[in-house]
Each structure stands twice: as C-alpha cells, then as structure tokens.
Design a protein around this motif. Structure first.
Motif, PDB file in Angstrom:
ATOM      1  N   PRO A  41       0.813  -1.225   0.000  1.00 33.64           N
ATOM      2  CA  PRO A  41       0.000   0.000   0.000  1.00 33.64           C
ATOM      3  C   PRO A  41       0.849   1.279   0.000  1.00 33.64           C
ATOM      4  N   PHE A  42       1.911   1.297   0.785  1.00 38.01           N
ATOM      5  CA  PHE A  42       2.751   2.499   0.852  1.00 38.01           C
ATOM      6  C   PHE A  42       3.494   2.717  -0.459  1.00 38.01           C
ATOM      7  N   ARG A  43       4.006   1.648  -1.069  1.00 32.40           N
ATOM      8  CA  ARG A  43       4.710   1.785  -2.353  1.00 32.40           C
ATOM      9  C   ARG A  43       3.771   2.346  -3.421  1.00 32.40           C
ATOM     10  N   ALA A  44       2.561   1.804  -3.466  1.00 36.78           N
ATOM     11  CA  ALA A  44       1.598   2.275  -4.466  1.00 36.78           C
ATOM     12  C   ALA A  44       1.261   3.744  -4.253  1.00 36.78           C
ATOM     13  N   SER A  77       3.990  -8.656  -6.281  1.00 40.03           N
ATOM     14  CA  SER A  77       3.047  -9.472  -7.037  1.00 40.03           C
ATOM     15  C   SER A  77       3.020  -8.999  -8.484  1.00 40.03           C
ATOM     16  N   LYS A  78       2.835  -9.924  -9.404  1.00 42.64           N
ATOM     17  CA  LYS A  78       2.844  -9.579 -10.827  1.00 42.64           C
ATOM     18  C   LYS A  78       1.713  -8.634 -11.215  1.00 42.64           C
ATOM     19  N   ASP A  79       0.696  -8.533 -10.368  1.00 42.45           N
ATOM     20  CA  ASP A  79      -0.428  -7.647 -10.706  1.00 42.45           C
ATOM     21  C   ASP A  79      -0.225  -6.222 -10.190  1.00 42.45           C
ATOM     22  N   GLU A  80       0.926  -5.933  -9.597  1.00 39.97           N
ATOM     23  CA  GLU A  80       1.191  -4.568  -9.143  1.00 39.97           C
ATOM     24  C   GLU A  80       1.354  -3.647 -10.347  1.00 39.97           C
ATOM     25  N   ASN A 106       8.871 -14.500  -9.475  1.00 40.95           N
ATOM     26  CA  ASN A 106       7.629 -14.046  -8.847  1.00 40.95           C
ATOM     27  C   ASN A 106       7.138 -12.713  -9.409  1.00 40.95           C
ATOM     28  N   GLY A 107       7.927 -12.114 -10.291  1.00 42.69           N
ATOM     29  CA  GLY A 107       7.479 -10.882 -10.938  1.00 42.69           C
ATOM     30  C   GLY A 107       8.347  -9.667 -10.723  1.00 42.69           C
ATOM     31  N   ALA A 108       9.438  -9.794  -9.971  1.00 39.41           N
ATOM     32  CA  ALA A 108      10.310  -8.633  -9.740  1.00 39.41           C
ATOM     33  C   ALA A 108      10.943  -8.186 -11.054  1.00 39.41           C
ATOM     34  N   GLN A 109      10.918  -6.887 -11.291  1.00 39.27           N
ATOM     35  CA  GLN A 109      11.535  -6.303 -12.490  1.00 39.27           C
ATOM     36  C   GLN A 109      12.901  -5.702 -12.199  1.00 39.27           C
ATOM     37  N   LEU A 110      13.244  -5.635 -10.924  1.00 40.20           N
ATOM     38  CA  LEU A 110      14.530  -5.097 -10.490  1.00 40.20           C
ATOM     39  C   LEU A 110      14.839  -5.676  -9.111  1.00 40.20           C
TER      40      LEU A 110
END
Length: 338
Positions: A41-44, A77-80, A106-110
């Motif tokens: 939530p905080f990142r978003a 999560s990949k849906d972020e 798991n979906g990390a791009q970095l």
C-alpha cells in the motif's frame, strides 16, 4: 564537508528519465525501502504521488522462512501496477542469488541488494552495512546475484563502516565491475546511523569515479533540498525515505519543482483526507482487520503530526480495535476541519 542548503536563487533544471538497465524511470525520484514501512500500500501511494519507483522493504535471503505471512506480504506481485523492485538482504552469495532468482520468477523487475542497513540484528548476521568491511565477500555476492537473474540488479550502501573506515569508492568500483546497474549511496557511515549531516561530498566523488547511475540518499526533505543535492552531487536520481513518512506528497512536490522551478502550495489536511482514507483501506485489505488496523495507527500518527488536535485524536485512534470504527473516527475528524 561542504554544507548543502536550500537555494533561494533561480536554477533552472529540467526533469528527465533515468535508465537502470532495461528499466526506465519516468523521473528522478525513488521511494526508499524501509523496514516495516515500504509495504505494497505504501509503495503504491508513493508512486501515485509521483515517485518513479518504490523499492520493497528488505526481504531476507533465507528462503526457508518465506512461508511465513510476514515474508509473503513483503513480496511483490505480478499484478502490481508500478515498477516491481525488491530489496534482498543476506551474506551468503548463493543464498542471495537464489533469492534474487525466485523474486524474478515471482514478478520482480529489479533486484536491489541491501548493504546499507545499520540495524544490529542485521549486522550481527554479517548482512547490511556490515558487509562493507569485507570487499571480497561483497564482490562474491554481487557477482552471484547479477549472474543469477535477467533483470537489473542495483546496490544500496553507506559510505563505510565508520568515519575511519570509509571505503565507498572501492565498493563503488567493485559494484560497477560486477555488473551492478545503479548504485544508491546513503551519505552516512554505519556508525553514524541517522545522526549528523549526510556526506554529499562522498556521493559527489562516487559520481565522478563511476559511469553507472548514482542515486543520492539522505536528508532530502524538501523540493529545494532535492534540487541542491542533485546540483552538488551530480547524482542521476534521488532516493527519499524518512521524509515520506506521513507525507507521500513530497514526491509530487519535488517532481514539480525540478520540472517547473515552482514550489507547489502545501495541501491542507482536508485535501489530504481522501488519500489517507485510501491508505488505511488498503492496509486493512492487505493485512486483515487485526494487523491492518494496528499498522494504520503509526501512519495516522505521521499524517497528523503537527496538526491542531492531531495528538489528541491520535490517542483516541490508537484505542480503536475495529477497522470500521477507524473509518468512522477518521471521517468525523476530517469533517470537523475547516
């Protein structure tokens, strides 16, 4: 060390995109990974308010504990919707490499490697900033992680273990040689913790010695300070941590100032209310009522710091044990504002 002060004269510097490997940031602002703070939530929220990227709170490289709720909730999560950046911490090269690979799957791009945390419980396991004392181990960890994934790997460090043992240039060169895509420097030693002034001269020296992107971190608390740090250090981007506690709007303010040279008028608490309510709702949704409402308490404390009746309301809010009642109390508080 030369002091960095908020400039009062016109500058002007335009904003720009920053490339970290194959990841392109829309601006020069990154929300720092903070333990117990930088959850989904905080990142978003930080990205919604203008951060180009928000890095997850550090995830222990020991995959044996990933089955716990605490670890699971820290994973991306990949849906972020925003750039998915995960910070890992540990001291074993192969364990770190495996953690990086699993996060990529798991979906990390970095992947960001933590070698800057000064906490005792991290350092006593020879992780975080403790690793700065062992450059050869640093090299093994960085090489192993970079080789294990196909996404950019970044590194976050401090300037050294203590003032007598600053080795930031050596670590920066090792990082570049190992294929690290960008280097974040918190301008303090481990021994400094969060005291004193950030060492912007050290960050400037690193920028002059390596060609990968350099991200400046430490004491960036206002749009004017952000501009001054960029000017003085020559850094490619800024990482902002504690100044975003209760103030994710700082990213919007800095981005606007860097692009237009104008300081946005501070939002009133009533104008901030919808986003605060959104944040609390997201915490309840992610963590459930029991944990979510308890985590919401510290964020509300930060949001209301310095406001009239804020301390009185905080004490009332902290006594609430039901999620629905938190919303009722917040709505009543905000409705009373002029």
């Amino acid at each position: 060390m030369r002091n960095i002060r908020d400039p009062k004269e016109e500058f002007i510097v335009s904003d720009c995109n920053v490339k970290i490997g194959n990841v392109t940031l829309k601006n020069r602002l990154i929300a720092a990974p903070m333990a117990g703070i930088s959850d989904r939530p905080f990142r978003a929220l930080c990205c919604q308010m203008g951060a180009a990227m928000a890095v997850s709170e550090m995830l222990l490289a020991n995959t044996d504990i990933w089955h716990t709720d605490k670890s699971a909730l820290r994973m991306v999560s990949k849906d972020e919707e925003y750039i998915r950046a995960v910070q890992i911490v540990g001291s074993d090269p192969q364990e770190m490499a495996l953690a990086a690979k699993l996060n990529e799957l798991n979906g990390a791009q970095l992947i960001d490697i933590n070698m800057g945390c000064p906490a005792k419980k991290v350092n006593k396991k020879l992780a975080g900033s403790a690793l700065l004392q062992y450059p050869k181990l640093v090299e093994k960890i960085l090489s192993a992680v970079v080789k294990s994934v196909n996404v950019p790997v970044t590194l976050k460090i401090r300037t050294g273990w203590d003032k007598a043992n600053r080795n930031y240039l050596d670590i920066a060169n090792i990082a570049q040689d190992c294929g690290i895509a960008a280097l974040t420097i918190h301008g303090r030693t481990k021994a400094c913790l969060f005291g004193g002034e950030a060492e912007y001269e050290s960050i400037r020296q690193v920028k002059e010695h390596i060609h990968i992107p350099v991200i400046a971190n430490g004491d960036i608390t206002s749009p004017q300070k952000a501009k001054a740090v960029l000017d003085y250090t020559g850094a490619d981007a800024l990482m902002i941590g504690r100044a975003a506690h209760g103030n994710p709007w700082i990213f919007e303010q800095i981005a606007h100032y860097l692009q237009h040279g104008i300081v946005l008028q501070q939002k009133t608490l009533k104008q901030k209310a919808p986003l605060i309510m959104q944040h609390v709702g997201a915490l309840h949704a992610l963590y459930g009522e029991y944990k979510g409402l308890r985590i919401a308490r510290k964020h509300i404390s930060w949001y209301l710091k310095g406001y009239t009746d804020g301390e009185y309301f905080r004490r009332l809010f902290n006594a609430i044990d039901h999620a629905d009642e938190q919303f009722i109390a917040l709505e009543a508080f905000f409705n009373k504002l002029n």
